[in-house]
Scaffold this motif. Structure first.
Motif, PDB file in Angstrom:
ATOM      1  N   SER A 190       0.708  -1.110   0.035  1.00 41.20           N
ATOM      2  CA  SER A 190      -0.174   0.033  -0.294  1.00 41.20           C
ATOM      3  C   SER A 190       0.800   1.220   0.113  1.00 41.20           C
ATOM      4  O   SER A 190       2.067   1.516   0.758  1.00 41.20           O
ATOM      5  CB  SER A 190      -0.819   0.677   1.052  1.00 41.20           C
ATOM      6  OG  SER A 190      -0.526   0.463   3.189  1.00 41.20           O
ATOM      7  N   SER A 191       0.502   2.311  -0.380  1.00 43.35           N
ATOM      8  CA  SER A 191       0.989   3.688  -0.960  1.00 43.35           C
ATOM      9  C   SER A 191       1.029   4.320   1.167  1.00 43.35           C
ATOM     10  O   SER A 191       0.322   4.030   1.979  1.00 43.35           O
ATOM     11  CB  SER A 191       0.519   3.969  -1.111  1.00 43.35           C
ATOM     12  OG  SER A 191      -0.974   4.955  -1.523  1.00 43.35           O
ATOM     13  N   ALA A 224      -4.744  12.469  10.109  1.00 44.92           N
ATOM     14  CA  ALA A 224      -3.736  11.232   9.976  1.00 44.92           C
ATOM     15  C   ALA A 224      -4.341  10.779   9.141  1.00 44.92           C
ATOM     16  O   ALA A 224      -4.859  10.614   7.647  1.00 44.92           O
ATOM     17  CB  ALA A 224      -4.272  10.882  11.249  1.00 44.92           C
ATOM     18  N   ASP A 225      -2.940   9.975   8.337  1.00 41.11           N
ATOM     19  CA  ASP A 225      -3.114   8.646   7.606  1.00 41.11           C
ATOM     20  C   ASP A 225      -2.487   7.368   8.146  1.00 41.11           C
ATOM     21  O   ASP A 225      -2.337   7.344   9.131  1.00 41.11           O
ATOM     22  CB  ASP A 225      -2.058   9.223   6.066  1.00 41.11           C
ATOM     23  CG  ASP A 225      -0.736   9.646   6.382  1.00 41.11           C
ATOM     24  OD1 ASP A 225       0.112   8.734   7.433  1.00 41.11           O
ATOM     25  OD2 ASP A 225      -0.654  10.199   5.357  1.00 41.11           O
ATOM     26  N   ASN A 226      -2.750   6.355   7.125  1.00 40.35           N
ATOM     27  CA  ASN A 226      -2.081   5.066   8.020  1.00 40.35           C
ATOM     28  C   ASN A 226       0.133   5.424   7.552  1.00 40.35           C
ATOM     29  O   ASN A 226       0.151   4.410   9.153  1.00 40.35           O
ATOM     30  CB  ASN A 226      -2.366   3.696   6.507  1.00 40.35           C
ATOM     31  CG  ASN A 226      -1.658   3.898   5.146  1.00 40.35           C
ATOM     32  OD1 ASN A 226      -1.613   5.100   4.450  1.00 40.35           O
ATOM     33  ND2 ASN A 226      -0.958   2.801   4.877  1.00 40.35           N
ATOM     34  N   THR A 227       0.321   6.061   6.895  1.00 40.33           N
ATOM     35  CA  THR A 227       1.814   5.689   7.584  1.00 40.33           C
ATOM     36  C   THR A 227       1.828   6.614   8.824  1.00 40.33           C
ATOM     37  O   THR A 227       2.865   5.888   9.781  1.00 40.33           O
ATOM     38  CB  THR A 227       2.661   6.541   6.836  1.00 40.33           C
ATOM     39  OG1 THR A 227       2.658   6.220   5.641  1.00 40.33           O
ATOM     40  CG2 THR A 227       4.439   6.655   7.395  1.00 40.33           C
ATOM     41  N   LYS A 267       5.604   0.239   9.546  1.00 42.26           N
ATOM     42  CA  LYS A 267       4.479  -0.907   9.827  1.00 42.26           C
ATOM     43  C   LYS A 267       3.411  -1.360   8.926  1.00 42.26           C
ATOM     44  O   LYS A 267       2.280  -1.852   9.162  1.00 42.26           O
ATOM     45  CB  LYS A 267       4.268  -1.345  10.944  1.00 42.26           C
ATOM     46  CG  LYS A 267       5.800  -1.908  11.904  1.00 42.26           C
ATOM     47  CD  LYS A 267       5.893  -3.244  11.279  1.00 42.26           C
ATOM     48  CE  LYS A 267       7.221  -3.620  12.879  1.00 42.26           C
ATOM     49  NZ  LYS A 267       8.290  -4.856  11.645  1.00 42.26           N
ATOM     50  N   ALA A 268       3.638   0.428   8.456  1.00 39.22           N
ATOM     51  CA  ALA A 268       2.176   0.691   7.723  1.00 39.22           C
ATOM     52  C   ALA A 268       1.579  -0.714   6.446  1.00 39.22           C
ATOM     53  O   ALA A 268       0.323  -0.938   6.413  1.00 39.22           O
ATOM     54  CB  ALA A 268       2.113   1.605   7.018  1.00 39.22           C
ATOM     55  N   VAL A 321       2.714 -10.656   7.196  1.00 39.44           N
ATOM     56  CA  VAL A 321       1.366  -9.786   6.741  1.00 39.44           C
ATOM     57  C   VAL A 321       0.528 -10.582   7.819  1.00 39.44           C
ATOM     58  O   VAL A 321      -0.608  -9.818   8.233  1.00 39.44           O
ATOM     59  CB  VAL A 321       1.647 -10.388   5.543  1.00 39.44           C
ATOM     60  CG1 VAL A 321       0.288  -9.991   5.246  1.00 39.44           C
ATOM     61  CG2 VAL A 321       2.434  -9.274   4.707  1.00 39.44           C
ATOM     62  N   LEU A 322      -0.027 -11.868   7.776  1.00 42.04           N
ATOM     63  CA  LEU A 322      -0.375 -12.526   8.517  1.00 42.04           C
ATOM     64  C   LEU A 322      -0.596 -11.887  10.517  1.00 42.04           C
ATOM     65  O   LEU A 322      -1.170 -11.643  10.924  1.00 42.04           O
ATOM     66  CB  LEU A 322      -0.507 -14.197   8.841  1.00 42.04           C
ATOM     67  CG  LEU A 322      -1.201 -14.454   7.027  1.00 42.04           C
ATOM     68  CD1 LEU A 322      -1.299 -16.292   7.411  1.00 42.04           C
ATOM     69  CD2 LEU A 322      -2.365 -13.722   6.701  1.00 42.04           C
TER      70      LEU A 322
END
Length: 364
Positions: free
Chosen positions: A147-148, A241-244, A250-251, A328-329
């Protein structure tokens, strides 16, 4: 068993008065041999594997695949590029396989559609798979997507009094239920010592939320591209905010995207599955190196203006298609555990359950 079969044969002959015939001199020995042979044949027949209740049955051969049912949604760019370019159709045409496409608003309904046979392959956020697995829905994670840094964001209006995440307390926050946005808001609140119960969730699909956000029906919106870019361009918004911001470095593993397939499809058509993943990789490589062209394709497909899609594609990241790894899991398990503690899902689940993940011996 042989004795029982022999007695049955003798009883049958006796009832029909045939023993009188067999008692005649010269054929008595023949009669005995005849009855013994018949009984032995019946006994052997009763023991053949095909008639035994415990005999192993061969796996039925899968029928030839003629139509590949694909699912897509806005935000899973590679699937949409694949659809727009038609490369999957070209790859499968020599095998006599046509391709159909079905669009979904988010991952939860996509996996619902997979569960009822509407599609056999699709992609979306990992959150939807947590909800689906907790409800025993049939699906398999077959690959992960990168993801970005702006794949998801928390937006407020430019003139909103909300300045920090802590200011969300008591406020109405909109997001699609069962989407990655729901997990992002949970983790964002944790960063400022707030609980999920400290906000007023407003469950809306992206298409419903955009006009509602413009009307000020809620205070903050948790959403992903291209809706993020569309809202930023069309409305006066501010990034909270964003995912980062929420997950740091660890985003990519804490808020993963996945490609999903129906269990029967994974079992019966692994070669076709690998072809899909190969074509997705090609689409990712092409999009990374041709931002302007990919923006044009997606603009037409999404019915979103070109300027918005150019923003989305410029910040699209590596666009890799990766095997489902333990790392990832592990990130996805953190999500599942958080939702279980919040009683958002009905039971604790193990996202590493092999029934829900496809790990090929070697990459496709």
């Amino acid at each position: 068993m042989f004795k029982k079969q022999l007695n049955q044969c003798l009883d049958w002959l006796n009832k029909r008065g045939l023993f009188k015939f067999f008692k005649q001199p010269g054929i008595r020995s023949f009669a005995l041999l005849f009855v013994m042979g018949l009984g032995l044949s019946l006994a052997i027949a009763s023991y053949t594997p095909g008639n035994s209740a415990n005999a192993p049955t061969e796996k039925p051969q899968a029928s030839k695949l003629t139509v590949l049912k694909m699912g897509h949604q806005k935000g899973m760019g590679l699937l949409n590029i694949l659809k727009a370019q038609g490369s999957l159709e070209k790859r499968l045409q020599p095998q006599g396989i046509s391709v159909t496409w079905n669009e979904f608003s988010s991952t939860a309904p996509l996996l619902e559609g997979m569960g009822v046979g509407a599609i056999v392959f699709g992609g979306g956020g990992g959150t939807g798979s947590v909800f689906a697995q907790s409800s025993d829905k049939p699906f398999v994670r077959v690959a992960a997507s990168t993801s970005s840094t702006r794949s998801s964001a928390i937006l407020v209006k430019e003139n909103s009094p909300i300045k920090t995440l802590a200011d969300l307390k008591g406020k109405k926050v909109a997001f699609a239920k069962g989407s990655s946005s729901q997990y992002i808001i949970v983790r964002a609140l944790e960063k400022v010592d707030l609980k999920y119960t400290d906000i007023q969730p407003v469950y809306l699909t992206p298409a419903e939320a955009l006009p509602a956000f413009e009307r000020n029906d809620f205070d903050a919106w948790v959403i992903w591209d291209p809706y993020t870019a569309e809202a930023e361009r069309k409305l006066r918004t501010r990034l909270l905010a964003d995912n980062t911001t929420v997950f740091g470095d660890k985003a990519s593993v804490e808020s993963p995207g996945f490609y999903y397939a129906a269990p029967d499809f994974v079992r019966d058509y692994p070669d076709i599955l690998k072809i899909i993943l190969q074509e997705l990789e090609k689409a990712g490589s092409w999009a990374k190196n041709n931002n302007k062209d990919s923006a044009k394709l997606l603009s037409k497909l999404y019915k979103v203006d070109l300027a918005t899609m150019e923003i989305v594609e410029e910040r699209g990241g590596d666009r890799k298609v990766l095997p489902v790894t333990d790392e990832v899991l592990t990130g996805l398990q953190n999500m599942a555990d958080s939702f279980y503690k919040l009683k958002v899902i009905p039971k604790k689940i193990d996202v590493k359950d092999k029934n829900y993940n496809w790990v090929p011996e070697q990459k496709w």
